[in-house]
Write a protein that holds these residues in place. Structure first.
Motif, PDB file in Angstrom:
ATOM      1  N   GLY A 212      -5.327   0.466   1.536  1.00  0.00           N
ATOM      2  CA  GLY A 212      -4.746  -0.784   1.346  1.00  0.00           C
ATOM      3  C   GLY A 212      -4.353  -1.818   2.276  1.00  0.00           C
ATOM      4  O   GLY A 212      -4.766  -1.242   3.795  1.00  0.00           O
TER       5      GLY A 212
ATOM      6  N   THR B 296       4.782  -7.766   0.735  1.00  0.00           N
ATOM      7  CA  THR B 296       3.644  -7.725  -0.216  1.00  0.00           C
ATOM      8  C   THR B 296       2.688  -6.841   0.107  1.00  0.00           C
ATOM      9  O   THR B 296       2.079  -6.835   1.527  1.00  0.00           O
ATOM     10  CB  THR B 296       3.212  -8.931  -0.903  1.00  0.00           C
TER      11      THR B 296
ATOM     12  N   ARG C 236      -1.425  -4.727  -1.107  1.00  0.00           N
ATOM     13  CA  ARG C 236      -2.430  -4.409  -2.184  1.00  0.00           C
ATOM     14  C   ARG C 236      -3.114  -2.690  -1.832  1.00  0.00           C
ATOM     15  O   ARG C 236      -3.235  -2.682  -0.763  1.00  0.00           O
ATOM     16  CB  ARG C 236      -3.721  -5.294  -2.069  1.00  0.00           C
TER      17      ARG C 236
ATOM     18  N   ARG D 103      -5.632   0.181  -3.381  1.00  0.00           N
ATOM     19  CA  ARG D 103      -6.671   0.775  -4.465  1.00  0.00           C
ATOM     20  C   ARG D 103      -6.309   2.160  -4.401  1.00  0.00           C
ATOM     21  O   ARG D 103      -6.713   2.949  -3.461  1.00  0.00           O
ATOM     22  CB  ARG D 103      -8.224   0.530  -3.978  1.00  0.00           C
TER      23      ARG D 103
ATOM     24  N   VAL E 210      -6.218  -0.885  -9.270  1.00  0.00           N
ATOM     25  CA  VAL E 210      -5.662  -1.780  -8.227  1.00  0.00           C
ATOM     26  C   VAL E 210      -4.298  -2.166  -8.497  1.00  0.00           C
ATOM     27  O   VAL E 210      -3.724  -2.370  -9.596  1.00  0.00           O
ATOM     28  CB  VAL E 210      -6.553  -3.061  -8.310  1.00  0.00           C
ATOM     29  N   GLU E 211      -3.167  -1.831  -7.365  1.00  0.00           N
ATOM     30  CA  GLU E 211      -1.879  -1.908  -7.431  1.00  0.00           C
ATOM     31  C   GLU E 211      -1.536  -3.312  -6.496  1.00  0.00           C
ATOM     32  O   GLU E 211      -1.998  -3.281  -5.201  1.00  0.00           O
ATOM     33  CB  GLU E 211      -1.171  -0.771  -6.902  1.00  0.00           C
ATOM     34  N   LEU E 212      -0.730  -4.198  -6.823  1.00  0.00           N
ATOM     35  CA  LEU E 212      -0.169  -5.193  -6.165  1.00  0.00           C
ATOM     36  C   LEU E 212       1.443  -4.684  -5.895  1.00  0.00           C
ATOM     37  O   LEU E 212       2.181  -4.790  -6.910  1.00  0.00           O
ATOM     38  CB  LEU E 212      -0.315  -6.499  -6.586  1.00  0.00           C
TER      39      LEU E 212
ATOM     40  N   THR F 113       5.066  -5.952  -4.874  1.00  0.00           N
ATOM     41  CA  THR F 113       6.021  -6.948  -4.471  1.00  0.00           C
ATOM     42  C   THR F 113       7.434  -6.618  -4.419  1.00  0.00           C
ATOM     43  O   THR F 113       7.636  -5.685  -4.832  1.00  0.00           O
ATOM     44  CB  THR F 113       5.666  -8.446  -5.310  1.00  0.00           C
TER      45      THR F 113
ATOM     46  N   TRP G 177      -3.576  -6.630 -16.304  1.00  0.00           N
ATOM     47  CA  TRP G 177      -2.728  -6.304 -15.581  1.00  0.00           C
ATOM     48  C   TRP G 177      -1.416  -5.755 -16.253  1.00  0.00           C
ATOM     49  O   TRP G 177      -1.070  -6.322 -17.385  1.00  0.00           O
ATOM     50  CB  TRP G 177      -2.204  -7.121 -14.365  1.00  0.00           C
TER      51      TRP G 177
ATOM     52  N   ASP H 235       4.478   3.274  -0.876  1.00  0.00           N
ATOM     53  CA  ASP H 235       3.998   1.919   0.003  1.00  0.00           C
ATOM     54  C   ASP H 235       4.612   2.097   1.291  1.00  0.00           C
ATOM     55  O   ASP H 235       5.788   2.591   1.455  1.00  0.00           O
ATOM     56  CB  ASP H 235       4.256   0.778  -0.714  1.00  0.00           C
TER      57      ASP H 235
ATOM     58  N   VAL I 162      -2.449 -11.628  -0.688  1.00  0.00           N
ATOM     59  CA  VAL I 162      -2.189 -10.935  -1.946  1.00  0.00           C
ATOM     60  C   VAL I 162      -1.901 -12.062  -3.252  1.00  0.00           C
ATOM     61  O   VAL I 162      -1.067 -12.875  -2.940  1.00  0.00           O
ATOM     62  CB  VAL I 162      -1.008  -9.840  -2.026  1.00  0.00           C
TER      63      VAL I 162
END
Length: 288
Positions: free
Chosen positions: A86, A94, A96, A98, A115-117, A119, A137, A157, A272
């Motif tokens: 990502g 922030t 993104r 995969r 898929v992850e976002l 924040t 989501w 992350d 994002v």
């Protein structure tokens, strides 16, 4: 762009399911990499500690990068590895990802690509499964997860990985190596989760405080690789998670999880866009 806050009770329920899927799979189941140490390098303990603690601030100054992640556990001769790729914006905190979940993590015959976002304070997941309609989501408050989402989503992350290093308790220098075409310094040591939570940037404190309460050990071992600009280029953490009680009713053994996060391609454009409120699923999530 919109952030859907949701109700805390619902977020906690969704978070528990997300944690159950990934961590249960890991419980059913080190990255290695050795370079050439610089024999003549002389780095004091104070310098090593400052380099590790300053990695998160250096990333914020760097702006953006690409990232690769891997979460691995081996148990009873079975290995489960969850990989992700990502981009992240460290100023806005922030990113993104995969993430590819193997069949062992989902109970399915094929791999699932999620898929992850990421924040501040929340994780959004699409293609989650567990009864969530395709294209929808789910939103999880990271502070409600037992590990603060350090590995629950199948990845650590880079923001959280760097913030953890603010709690360094002991550290030693292990020479210089080549990584992504650049010279990096290798540091090895331990961090205190509670100290990391206290020293973290305010938007990361809640999830790290949750991890300090939920993980088996308050101390986490790490290997960190820092470049000449002070930027974190790779970090490996070793976590311990309490296992659920077995049929005998006694608590199971601890599950050891190795998480590796690599950073490269600094300066890459990162956009994002958060889900619209109508795209966030608020119904029942199936138990794993």
């Amino acid at each position: 762009m919109v952030v859907q806050r949701g109700r805390k009770g619902r977020a906690a329920a969704v978070g528990a399911v997300c944690a159950g899927t990934v961590l249960a799979a890991l419980a059913a189941a080190g990255c290695s990499g050795r370079g050439t140490a610089a024999a003549a390098a002389d780095v004091s303990a104070a310098e090593a500690r400052a380099a590790v603690r300053g990695a998160a601030d250096a990333l914020a100054g760097a702006g953006t990068s690409r990232t690769r992640t891997a979460v691995e556990m081996t148990n009873g001769g079975t290995r489960v590895t969850i990989r992700g790729t990502g981009v992240f914006d460290y100023g806005r905190r922030t990113g993104r990802l995969r993430v590819v979940l193997p069949g062992e993590a989902t109970g399915e015959s094929e791999r699932r690509r999620v898929v992850e976002l990421v924040t501040p304070g929340a994780l959004y997941m699409r293609n989650r499964g567990a009864g969530v309609p395709d294209g929808k989501w789910v939103r999880v408050d990271t502070a409600t997860l037992p590990d603060g989402n350090l590995v629950t989503g199948g990845a650590t992350d880079p923001i959280s990985a760097a913030e953890l290093l603010r709690g360094v308790r002991s550290v030693s220098f292990h020479g210089e190596e080549r990584l992504h075409g650049e010279t990096v310094r290798h540091y090895r040591g331990t961090v205190d989760l509670a100290a990391a939570a206290e020293a973290a940037e305010p938007r990361s404190r809640g999830q790290l405080a949750a991890a300090a309460k939920g993980l088996s050990n308050r101390t986490v071992a790490f290997d960190a690789y820092v470049d000449e600009r002070g930027r974190l280029r790779k970090v490996r953490h070793r976590f311990s998670f309490p296992q659920a009680a077995g049929a005998s009713g006694r608590r199971g053994e601890e599950a050891a999880v190795v998480s590796t996060t690599s950073l490269y391609g600094f300066g890459v454009p990162v956009e994002v866009e958060l889900p619209r409120p109508e795209d966030i699923y608020t119904g029942r999530i199936a138990a794993p």
